[in-house]
Design a protein around this motif. Structure first.
Motif, PDB file in Angstrom:
ATOM      1  N   GLN A  86       1.161   5.061  -0.482  1.00 56.51           N
ATOM      2  CA  GLN A  86       2.251   4.291  -1.086  1.00 56.51           C
ATOM      3  C   GLN A  86       2.392   4.556  -2.588  1.00 56.51           C
ATOM      4  O   GLN A  86       3.508   4.856  -3.053  1.00 56.51           O
ATOM      5  CB  GLN A  86       2.082   2.801  -0.784  1.00 56.51           C
ATOM      6  CG  GLN A  86       2.224   2.495   0.703  1.00 56.51           C
ATOM      7  CD  GLN A  86       2.391   1.011   1.002  1.00 56.51           C
ATOM      8  OE1 GLN A  86       2.780   0.220   0.156  1.00 56.51           O
ATOM      9  NE2 GLN A  86       2.080   0.631   2.232  1.00 56.51           N
ATOM     10  N   LEU A 146       8.855   0.705   1.174  1.00 56.26           N
ATOM     11  CA  LEU A 146       8.170   1.011  -0.086  1.00 56.26           C
ATOM     12  C   LEU A 146       9.138   1.515  -1.153  1.00 56.26           C
ATOM     13  O   LEU A 146       9.005   1.205  -2.344  1.00 56.26           O
ATOM     14  CB  LEU A 146       7.089   2.069   0.183  1.00 56.26           C
ATOM     15  CG  LEU A 146       6.599   2.894  -1.007  1.00 56.26           C
ATOM     16  CD1 LEU A 146       5.769   2.031  -1.936  1.00 56.26           C
ATOM     17  CD2 LEU A 146       5.845   4.113  -0.533  1.00 56.26           C
ATOM     18  N   VAL A 162       2.904  -1.847  -6.205  1.00 56.39           N
ATOM     19  CA  VAL A 162       2.813  -0.950  -5.051  1.00 56.39           C
ATOM     20  C   VAL A 162       1.356  -0.806  -4.600  1.00 56.39           C
ATOM     21  O   VAL A 162       1.056  -0.833  -3.401  1.00 56.39           O
ATOM     22  CB  VAL A 162       3.425   0.429  -5.378  1.00 56.39           C
ATOM     23  CG1 VAL A 162       3.027   1.478  -4.338  1.00 56.39           C
ATOM     24  CG2 VAL A 162       4.940   0.324  -5.458  1.00 56.39           C
TER      25      VAL A 162
END
Length: 295
Positions: free
Chosen positions: A61, A89, A110
Protein backbone atom coordinates in the motif's frame (compact mmCIF):
# COMPACT_ATOMS: atom_id res chain seq x y z
CA UNK A 1 -12.14 18.76 -17.82
CA UNK A 2 -9.11 16.70 -16.79
CA UNK A 3 -9.72 13.89 -14.32
CA UNK A 4 -6.78 12.25 -12.52
CA UNK A 5 -7.34 8.74 -11.14
CA UNK A 6 -5.08 6.65 -8.91
CA UNK A 7 -4.77 2.84 -8.68
CA UNK A 8 -5.16 0.61 -5.65
CA UNK A 9 -3.69 -2.62 -4.36
CA UNK A 10 -2.66 -5.16 -6.99
CA UNK A 11 -1.03 -2.68 -9.39
CA UNK A 12 2.45 -3.01 -7.85
CA UNK A 13 5.49 -4.36 -9.72
CA UNK A 14 9.17 -4.82 -8.84
CA UNK A 15 11.15 -1.86 -10.16
CA UNK A 16 8.33 0.62 -9.65
CA UNK A 17 9.62 4.16 -9.08
CA UNK A 18 13.27 3.34 -9.73
CA UNK A 19 13.46 5.63 -12.80
CA UNK A 20 12.02 8.48 -10.71
CA UNK A 21 14.58 7.95 -7.96
CA UNK A 22 17.52 7.83 -10.37
CA UNK A 23 16.54 10.71 -12.67
CA UNK A 24 14.80 13.29 -10.51
CA UNK A 25 16.50 14.76 -7.40
CA UNK A 26 13.16 15.97 -5.97
CA UNK A 27 11.69 12.49 -6.29
CA UNK A 28 14.79 10.92 -4.69
CA UNK A 29 14.45 13.28 -1.71
CA UNK A 30 10.77 12.31 -1.26
CA UNK A 31 11.57 8.59 -1.44
CA UNK A 32 14.29 9.02 1.20
CA UNK A 33 11.85 10.98 3.37
CA UNK A 34 9.40 8.07 2.99
CA UNK A 35 12.09 5.58 4.12
CA UNK A 36 12.58 7.68 7.27
CA UNK A 37 8.84 8.00 7.98
CA UNK A 38 8.19 4.27 7.54
CA UNK A 39 11.25 3.17 9.50
CA UNK A 40 12.48 0.77 6.79
CA UNK A 41 13.89 1.17 3.28
CA UNK A 42 10.78 0.58 1.22
CA UNK A 43 12.75 1.77 -1.82
CA UNK A 44 14.97 -1.33 -1.64
CA UNK A 45 11.90 -3.57 -1.91
CA UNK A 46 10.21 -1.43 -4.57
CA UNK A 47 13.27 -1.23 -6.81
CA UNK A 48 14.90 -4.64 -6.41
CA UNK A 49 12.91 -6.81 -4.00
CA UNK A 50 10.94 -9.96 -4.82
CA UNK A 51 7.27 -10.19 -5.77
CA UNK A 52 6.61 -11.86 -2.41
CA UNK A 53 8.25 -9.02 -0.47
CA UNK A 54 6.28 -6.45 -2.44
CA UNK A 55 3.01 -8.33 -1.78
CA UNK A 56 3.26 -7.75 1.97
CA UNK A 57 0.39 -5.39 2.83
CA UNK A 58 2.64 -3.11 4.88
CA UNK A 59 4.79 -2.69 1.76
CA UNK A 60 2.24 -2.84 -1.07
CA UNK A 61 0.00 0.00 0.00
CA UNK A 62 2.72 2.59 0.79
CA UNK A 63 4.62 1.54 -2.38
CA UNK A 64 1.67 2.21 -4.69
CA UNK A 65 0.89 5.47 -2.86
CA UNK A 66 4.50 6.65 -3.20
CA UNK A 67 4.72 5.77 -6.87
CA UNK A 68 1.48 7.61 -7.70
CA UNK A 69 2.07 10.70 -5.57
CA UNK A 70 5.76 11.27 -6.31
CA UNK A 71 5.18 10.69 -10.03
CA UNK A 72 2.39 13.30 -10.00
CA UNK A 73 4.64 15.77 -8.17
CA UNK A 74 7.22 15.52 -10.99
CA UNK A 75 4.68 16.51 -13.66
CA UNK A 76 4.89 20.20 -12.77
CA UNK A 77 2.32 22.49 -14.36
CA UNK A 78 0.67 19.56 -16.13
CA UNK A 79 -0.43 18.20 -12.76
CA UNK A 80 -3.48 20.41 -12.43
CA UNK A 81 -6.54 18.15 -12.49
CA UNK A 82 -10.05 19.55 -12.30
CA UNK A 83 -11.37 16.45 -10.53
CA UNK A 84 -9.72 13.43 -8.87
CA UNK A 85 -10.60 9.95 -7.64
CA UNK A 86 -8.74 6.87 -6.43
CA UNK A 87 -9.66 3.19 -6.30
CA UNK A 88 -9.65 2.13 -2.62
CA UNK A 89 -6.04 2.84 -1.50
CA UNK A 90 -5.78 5.23 -4.45
CA UNK A 91 -8.16 7.62 -2.70
CA UNK A 92 -5.28 8.59 -0.38
CA UNK A 93 -3.07 9.41 -3.38
CA UNK A 94 -5.88 11.57 -4.78
CA UNK A 95 -6.18 13.46 -1.48
CA UNK A 96 -2.49 14.40 -1.54
CA UNK A 97 -2.65 15.48 -5.17
CA UNK A 98 -5.66 17.77 -4.56
CA UNK A 99 -4.08 19.31 -1.46
CA UNK A 100 -6.25 17.80 1.28
CA UNK A 101 -3.38 15.82 2.83
CA UNK A 102 0.32 16.60 3.04
CA UNK A 103 2.73 14.04 1.59
CA UNK A 104 3.88 13.05 5.09
CA UNK A 105 0.38 12.75 6.57
CA UNK A 106 -0.87 10.81 3.57
CA UNK A 107 1.98 8.30 3.83
CA UNK A 108 1.50 7.88 7.58
CA UNK A 109 -2.23 7.21 7.14
CA UNK A 110 -1.60 4.72 4.32
CA UNK A 111 0.94 2.88 6.48
CA UNK A 112 -1.46 2.79 9.44
CA UNK A 113 -4.28 1.64 7.15
CA UNK A 114 -2.16 -1.20 5.75
CA UNK A 115 -1.16 -2.46 9.19
CA UNK A 116 -4.70 -2.18 10.56
CA UNK A 117 -6.08 -4.13 7.59
CA UNK A 118 -3.42 -6.81 8.03
CA UNK A 119 -4.39 -7.23 11.69
CA UNK A 120 -8.09 -7.45 10.77
CA UNK A 121 -7.30 -10.14 8.18
CA UNK A 122 -5.50 -12.20 10.81
CA UNK A 123 -8.46 -12.03 13.23
CA UNK A 124 -10.96 -13.82 10.99
CA UNK A 125 -10.80 -15.87 7.79
CA UNK A 126 -12.35 -13.95 4.91
CA UNK A 127 -11.74 -13.43 1.19
CA UNK A 128 -12.99 -11.85 -2.05
CA UNK A 129 -14.17 -13.08 -5.45
CA UNK A 130 -14.57 -11.38 -8.82
CA UNK A 131 -17.91 -11.93 -10.54
CA UNK A 132 -17.90 -11.27 -14.29
CA UNK A 133 -20.79 -11.25 -16.74
CA UNK A 134 -23.79 -10.57 -14.51
CA UNK A 135 -25.69 -7.36 -13.83
CA UNK A 136 -25.08 -5.71 -10.46
CA UNK A 137 -28.64 -6.32 -9.28
CA UNK A 138 -28.35 -10.11 -9.74
CA UNK A 139 -25.11 -10.19 -7.72
CA UNK A 140 -26.64 -7.93 -5.06
CA UNK A 141 -29.65 -10.27 -4.73
CA UNK A 142 -27.41 -13.30 -4.17
CA UNK A 143 -25.31 -11.38 -1.61
CA UNK A 144 -28.49 -10.43 0.26
CA UNK A 145 -29.49 -14.10 0.50
CA UNK A 146 -26.17 -15.33 1.94
CA UNK A 147 -25.13 -14.21 5.39
CA UNK A 148 -21.62 -12.77 5.49
CA UNK A 149 -21.32 -11.79 1.81
CA UNK A 150 -21.47 -8.20 0.52
CA UNK A 151 -20.72 -6.35 -2.74
CA UNK A 152 -17.22 -4.85 -2.32
CA UNK A 153 -15.97 -3.33 -5.59
CA UNK A 154 -18.27 -2.08 -8.36
CA UNK A 155 -15.43 -2.00 -10.90
CA UNK A 156 -17.28 -1.57 -14.20
CA UNK A 157 -20.52 -2.77 -15.81
CA UNK A 158 -20.52 -6.55 -15.61
CA UNK A 159 -17.70 -6.80 -13.07
CA UNK A 160 -18.41 -6.77 -9.36
CA UNK A 161 -16.13 -8.08 -6.60
CA UNK A 162 -17.80 -9.61 -3.55
CA UNK A 163 -16.33 -9.96 -0.08
CA UNK A 164 -17.03 -12.15 2.94
CA UNK A 165 -16.36 -15.31 4.92
CA UNK A 166 -14.46 -18.03 3.02
CA UNK A 167 -17.27 -20.63 3.00
CA UNK A 168 -19.94 -18.05 2.23
CA UNK A 169 -17.93 -16.77 -0.75
CA UNK A 170 -17.60 -20.34 -2.04
CA UNK A 171 -21.39 -20.75 -1.77
CA UNK A 172 -22.03 -17.41 -3.50
CA UNK A 173 -19.68 -18.31 -6.37
CA UNK A 174 -21.52 -21.57 -7.04
CA UNK A 175 -24.92 -19.84 -7.08
CA UNK A 176 -23.65 -17.01 -9.30
CA UNK A 177 -22.20 -19.51 -11.79
CA UNK A 178 -25.60 -21.21 -11.93
CA UNK A 179 -27.16 -17.81 -12.65
CA UNK A 180 -24.89 -17.36 -15.67
CA UNK A 181 -21.73 -15.63 -14.44
CA UNK A 182 -18.95 -15.98 -17.03
CA UNK A 183 -16.48 -16.10 -14.15
CA UNK A 184 -16.78 -16.36 -10.38
CA UNK A 185 -13.16 -16.39 -9.29
CA UNK A 186 -11.73 -16.18 -5.79
CA UNK A 187 -8.95 -13.59 -5.58
CA UNK A 188 -5.49 -14.06 -4.02
CA UNK A 189 -6.04 -11.44 -1.32
CA UNK A 190 -5.36 -11.40 2.41
CA UNK A 191 -8.97 -11.00 3.47
CA UNK A 192 -12.45 -9.64 2.89
CA UNK A 193 -11.69 -5.99 2.20
CA UNK A 194 -14.50 -3.40 1.99
CA UNK A 195 -16.77 -5.51 4.16
CA UNK A 196 -17.81 -5.70 7.83
CA UNK A 197 -14.76 -7.94 8.38
CA UNK A 198 -12.67 -4.74 8.25
CA UNK A 199 -14.50 -3.17 11.22
CA UNK A 200 -11.50 -3.51 13.61
CA UNK A 201 -9.34 -1.72 11.01
CA UNK A 202 -11.99 0.98 10.53
CA UNK A 203 -12.02 1.75 14.26
CA UNK A 204 -8.21 1.96 14.32
CA UNK A 205 -8.00 4.12 11.18
CA UNK A 206 -10.77 6.44 12.35
CA UNK A 207 -8.68 7.55 15.31
CA UNK A 208 -5.69 8.25 13.03
CA UNK A 209 -7.80 10.16 10.50
CA UNK A 210 -9.45 12.27 13.20
CA UNK A 211 -6.02 13.26 14.50
CA UNK A 212 -4.82 14.34 11.04
CA UNK A 213 -5.21 17.78 9.50
CA UNK A 214 -7.35 17.86 6.35
CA UNK A 215 -7.14 21.04 4.26
CA UNK A 216 -9.58 22.43 1.68
CA UNK A 217 -9.07 20.69 -1.69
CA UNK A 218 -7.94 22.40 -4.89
CA UNK A 219 -10.55 20.40 -6.83
CA UNK A 220 -13.38 17.97 -5.99
CA UNK A 221 -12.65 14.36 -5.06
CA UNK A 222 -15.17 11.71 -6.05
CA UNK A 223 -15.08 9.32 -3.10
CA UNK A 224 -15.52 5.55 -3.13
CA UNK A 225 -18.39 5.27 -0.67
CA UNK A 226 -20.90 7.50 -2.49
CA UNK A 227 -19.26 8.30 -5.87
CA UNK A 228 -20.11 11.97 -5.38
CA UNK A 229 -17.87 15.07 -5.67
CA UNK A 230 -16.73 16.36 -2.30
CA UNK A 231 -14.92 19.55 -1.30
CA UNK A 232 -15.73 19.72 2.42
CA UNK A 233 -12.78 18.50 4.54
CA UNK A 234 -15.03 17.19 7.35
CA UNK A 235 -17.17 15.18 4.94
CA UNK A 236 -14.05 13.85 3.19
CA UNK A 237 -12.78 12.55 6.54
CA UNK A 238 -16.07 10.81 7.31
CA UNK A 239 -16.19 9.15 3.88
CA UNK A 240 -12.59 8.00 4.19
CA UNK A 241 -13.41 6.25 7.47
CA UNK A 242 -16.46 4.53 5.94
CA UNK A 243 -14.39 3.35 2.97
CA UNK A 244 -12.78 0.39 4.79
CA UNK A 245 -16.08 -1.37 5.47
CA UNK A 246 -18.08 0.11 2.56
CA UNK A 247 -18.14 -0.81 -1.12
CA UNK A 248 -15.92 0.90 -3.70
CA UNK A 249 -18.42 2.42 -6.15
CA UNK A 250 -15.98 2.83 -9.03
CA UNK A 251 -18.48 2.32 -11.86
CA UNK A 252 -20.71 5.02 -10.40
CA UNK A 253 -17.69 7.29 -9.77
CA UNK A 254 -16.61 7.19 -13.42
CA UNK A 255 -20.20 7.68 -14.61
CA UNK A 256 -20.61 10.75 -12.34
CA UNK A 257 -17.26 12.27 -13.37
CA UNK A 258 -18.26 11.95 -17.03
CA UNK A 259 -21.70 13.40 -16.32
CA UNK A 260 -20.02 16.33 -14.56
CA UNK A 261 -17.83 17.14 -17.53
CA UNK A 262 -14.72 14.91 -17.53
CA UNK A 263 -13.22 14.85 -21.04
CA UNK A 264 -10.14 12.74 -20.25
CA UNK A 265 -8.97 10.35 -17.52
CA UNK A 266 -5.26 10.21 -16.64
CA UNK A 267 -4.22 7.20 -14.53
CA UNK A 268 -1.05 8.00 -12.59
CA UNK A 269 0.90 5.22 -10.89
CA UNK A 270 1.63 1.55 -11.54
CA UNK A 271 -0.43 -0.50 -13.98
CA UNK A 272 -3.27 0.42 -16.32
CA UNK A 273 -6.29 -1.24 -14.72
CA UNK A 274 -8.28 1.97 -14.23
CA UNK A 275 -7.89 3.00 -17.87
CA UNK A 276 -9.52 -0.29 -18.84
CA UNK A 277 -12.36 0.18 -16.36
CA UNK A 278 -13.04 3.70 -17.66
CA UNK A 279 -13.24 2.31 -21.21
CA UNK A 280 -15.76 -0.30 -20.02
CA UNK A 281 -17.99 2.56 -18.81
CA UNK A 282 -17.47 4.74 -21.93
CA UNK A 283 -15.36 3.26 -24.72
CA UNK A 284 -15.04 6.65 -26.46
CA UNK A 285 -13.53 8.39 -23.42
CA UNK A 286 -9.90 9.51 -23.76
CA UNK A 287 -7.63 7.69 -21.29
CA UNK A 288 -3.96 8.41 -20.59
CA UNK A 289 -1.51 6.38 -18.51
CA UNK A 290 1.52 7.80 -16.75
CA UNK A 291 3.56 5.15 -14.96
CA UNK A 292 7.15 6.29 -15.46
CA UNK A 293 9.28 9.43 -15.19
CA UNK A 294 8.37 11.90 -17.94
CA UNK A 295 11.58 13.96 -17.79
Amino acid sequence: MKAFVFPGQGAQFVGMGKDLYENCPEAKALFEQANDILGFRITDIMFSGTDEQLKQTKVTQPAIFLHSVILTMTLGEDAKPEMVAGHSLGEFSALVVNGVLSFEDGLKLVSQRAQAMQKACEMTSSTMAAIVGLSDDVVEEVCAEIEGVVPANYNCPGQLVISGAESAIDQACEILKEKGARRALKLPVGGGFHSPFMEPARVELEAAIEATNFSAPTCPIYQNVDALPQTDAKAIKANLVKQLTGAVKWTQTVENMIKDGATSFTEIGPGKVLQGLVKKVDRKMETIGINSYQG
